[in-house]
Motif scaffolding. Structure first.
Motif, PDB file in Angstrom:
ATOM      1  N   VAL A 123     -27.994 -23.033  10.212  1.00  0.00           N
ATOM      2  CA  VAL A 123     -27.126 -23.393   9.308  1.00  0.00           C
ATOM      3  C   VAL A 123     -27.904 -24.134   8.207  1.00  0.00           C
ATOM      4  CG1 VAL A 123     -24.971 -24.777   8.525  1.00  0.00           C
ATOM      5  CG2 VAL A 123     -25.022 -23.438  10.828  1.00  0.00           C
ATOM      6  N   MET A 128     -21.230 -31.597   8.074  1.00  0.00           N
ATOM      7  CA  MET A 128     -21.620 -30.600   8.819  1.00  0.00           C
ATOM      8  C   MET A 128     -22.273 -30.967  10.258  1.00  0.00           C
ATOM      9  SD  MET A 128     -20.708 -28.086   7.504  1.00  0.00           S
ATOM     10  CE  MET A 128     -20.967 -26.928   8.830  1.00  0.00           C
ATOM     11  N   VAL A 163     -25.342 -24.292  17.421  1.00  0.00           N
ATOM     12  CA  VAL A 163     -25.538 -24.370  16.060  1.00  0.00           C
ATOM     13  C   VAL A 163     -26.765 -25.338  15.752  1.00  0.00           C
ATOM     14  CG1 VAL A 163     -24.348 -25.079  13.830  1.00  0.00           C
ATOM     15  CG2 VAL A 163     -23.168 -24.130  15.699  1.00  0.00           C
ATOM     16  N   ILE A 215     -28.730 -27.038  12.640  1.00  0.00           N
ATOM     17  CA  ILE A 215     -28.665 -27.460  11.124  1.00  0.00           C
ATOM     18  C   ILE A 215     -30.013 -27.991  10.662  1.00  0.00           C
ATOM     19  CG2 ILE A 215     -27.903 -29.348   9.510  1.00  0.00           C
ATOM     20  CD1 ILE A 215     -25.368 -29.691  11.296  1.00  0.00           C
ATOM     21  N   THR A 274     -27.754 -16.477  10.067  1.00  0.00           N
ATOM     22  CA  THR A 274     -28.127 -17.553   9.071  1.00  0.00           C
ATOM     23  C   THR A 274     -26.846 -17.646   8.089  1.00  0.00           C
ATOM     24  OG1 THR A 274     -30.593 -17.098   9.698  1.00  0.00           O
ATOM     25  CG2 THR A 274     -29.868 -18.482   7.716  1.00  0.00           C
ATOM     26  N   VAL A 308     -24.473 -24.028   3.881  1.00  0.00           N
ATOM     27  CA  VAL A 308     -23.702 -24.599   3.180  1.00  0.00           C
ATOM     28  C   VAL A 308     -24.023 -25.493   1.935  1.00  0.00           C
ATOM     29  CG1 VAL A 308     -21.912 -26.506   3.506  1.00  0.00           C
ATOM     30  CG2 VAL A 308     -22.749 -25.469   5.459  1.00  0.00           C
ATOM     31  N   VAL A 314     -19.188 -22.786   2.937  1.00  0.00           N
ATOM     32  CA  VAL A 314     -19.951 -22.002   3.749  1.00  0.00           C
ATOM     33  C   VAL A 314     -20.436 -20.534   3.216  1.00  0.00           C
ATOM     34  CG1 VAL A 314     -20.393 -21.027   6.008  1.00  0.00           C
ATOM     35  CG2 VAL A 314     -19.118 -23.106   5.883  1.00  0.00           C
TER      36      VAL A 314
END
Length: 328
Positions: A37, A51, A67, A69, A93, A96, A259
């Motif tokens: 993310v 997030m 996940v 980030i 992939t 945000v 997103v």
């Protein structure tokens, strides 16, 4: 049925089973890989906080897929967004983005990608309310009409701060000044922290900020809230009316977040990721975290999100033109 036909049918069946088996193995392997993310903002920012609070729920919604980030700030979000649009369209992939994603095409002379056509919207998830705040010593006004009168009485005699030239907080301030018909000098800062510090110190008189960024300062009286910039009042500021309630019906802006994936993301992946995002933000622990941050969660469908992106880009283009904002 002849023997030859039977053989061809069996061969076709075996081939199809092989494809199904390979697909199943691929999906299993993909699930073992973490979902990347990408956030085009720095650690500790509003979108980052959102997030990171939602990540454990997103893992649950993805049946245990990890996940990860990754913060990639820079150039008003262009640095991180460039990574998102160039990522493989395999659902591994996502990113945000926020308002700046559709503001940038209007303020930067050159863009390395198309903000609409080079992404796949998955969901505009929600928004964080903005509030216009003032230094309580330098600004005696307690509501938007009084502030308008004060600014009109001394054109160009006051300043408003933002987190940077061409940022959404810059445009939010410009939106109010335009609606009020006043001339106020814009002072850009490198981030929200220095901006808020200088408003409290009286170096600049006012600015628009996200509510979570100044809850403590508003409670202590170091800053005074003039009006909420969105359509609804904020739970932590029940006595602060919206700008629309105060007669400025054209002032309607908030810090939304969405997103997205790279362009040409397969429909099946869009459906899977959208369902996971909606489920994650509906989980009790995420809802509690969002309420504490004053975020309003109302996920849109991918189709509605695409239309929202287009409408927002057109709206900001008009505001940028009015405010004469350019960034090299």
């Amino acid at each position: 049925m002849t023997l030859a036909i039977q053989r061809r049918s069996i061969a076709a069946l075996l081939a199809s089973l092989a494809v199904v088996g390979a697909t199943t193995l691929t999906q299993a392997a993909d699930k073992d890989k973490p979902l990347r993310v990408v956030l085009p903002v720095g650690a500790g920012s509003g979108v980052d906080t959102i997030m990171r609070a939602a990540a454990p729920s997103l893992t649950k919604a993805l049946d245990g897929q990890a996940v990860v980030i990754e913060n990639l700030p820079g150039a008003g979000g262009i640095t991180g967004a460039s990574v998102i649009v160039r990522a493989p369209a395999d659902g591994q992939t996502i990113g945000v983005v926020s308002n700046n994603h559709v503001v940038n095409p209007s303020v930067f002379r050159k863009m390395p990608f198309d903000a609409i056509n080079d992404i796949t919207p998955i969901s505009v998830v929600g928004a964080t309310p903005f509030v216009l705040v003032v230094n309580p010593v330098k600004v005696p006004a307690r509501n938007a009409k009084d502030l308008q009168a004060m600014l009109k009485a001394k054109p160009g005699g006051y300043n408003y701060a933002s987190s940077g030239n061409g940022t959404i907080l810059h445009l939010a301030g410009a939106m109010f000044m335009d609606a009020a018909g006043v001339e106020v000098l814009h002072v850009p800062y490198k981030g929200v922290g220095p901006m808020v510090a200088d408003i409290m110190a009286g170096q600049v008189e006012m600015g628009v900020v996200a509510v979570p960024s100044v809850q403590g300062q508003l409670k202590s009286g170091a800053l005074r809230a003039i009006g909420v910039m969105g359509q609804m009042r904020v739970a932590s500021l029940p006595d602060v009316p919206t700008m629309a309630e105060q007669g400025f019906t054209d002032v309607d802006i908030a810090g939304w977040f969405a997103v997205v994936g790279p362009a040409k993301l397969p429909p099946a992946e869009v459906k899977r990721l959208h369902a996971a995002v909606v489920a994650a933000f509906a989980m009790p622990e995420t809802k509690e975290a969002m309420a504490k941050q004053e975020n309003i969660i109302d996920p849109m469908t991918p189709e509605a999100s695409l239309q929202f992106f287009k409408t927002e880009q057109e709206r900001y283009a008009r505001l940028v033109k009015k405010a004469k904002v350019t960034v090299e």
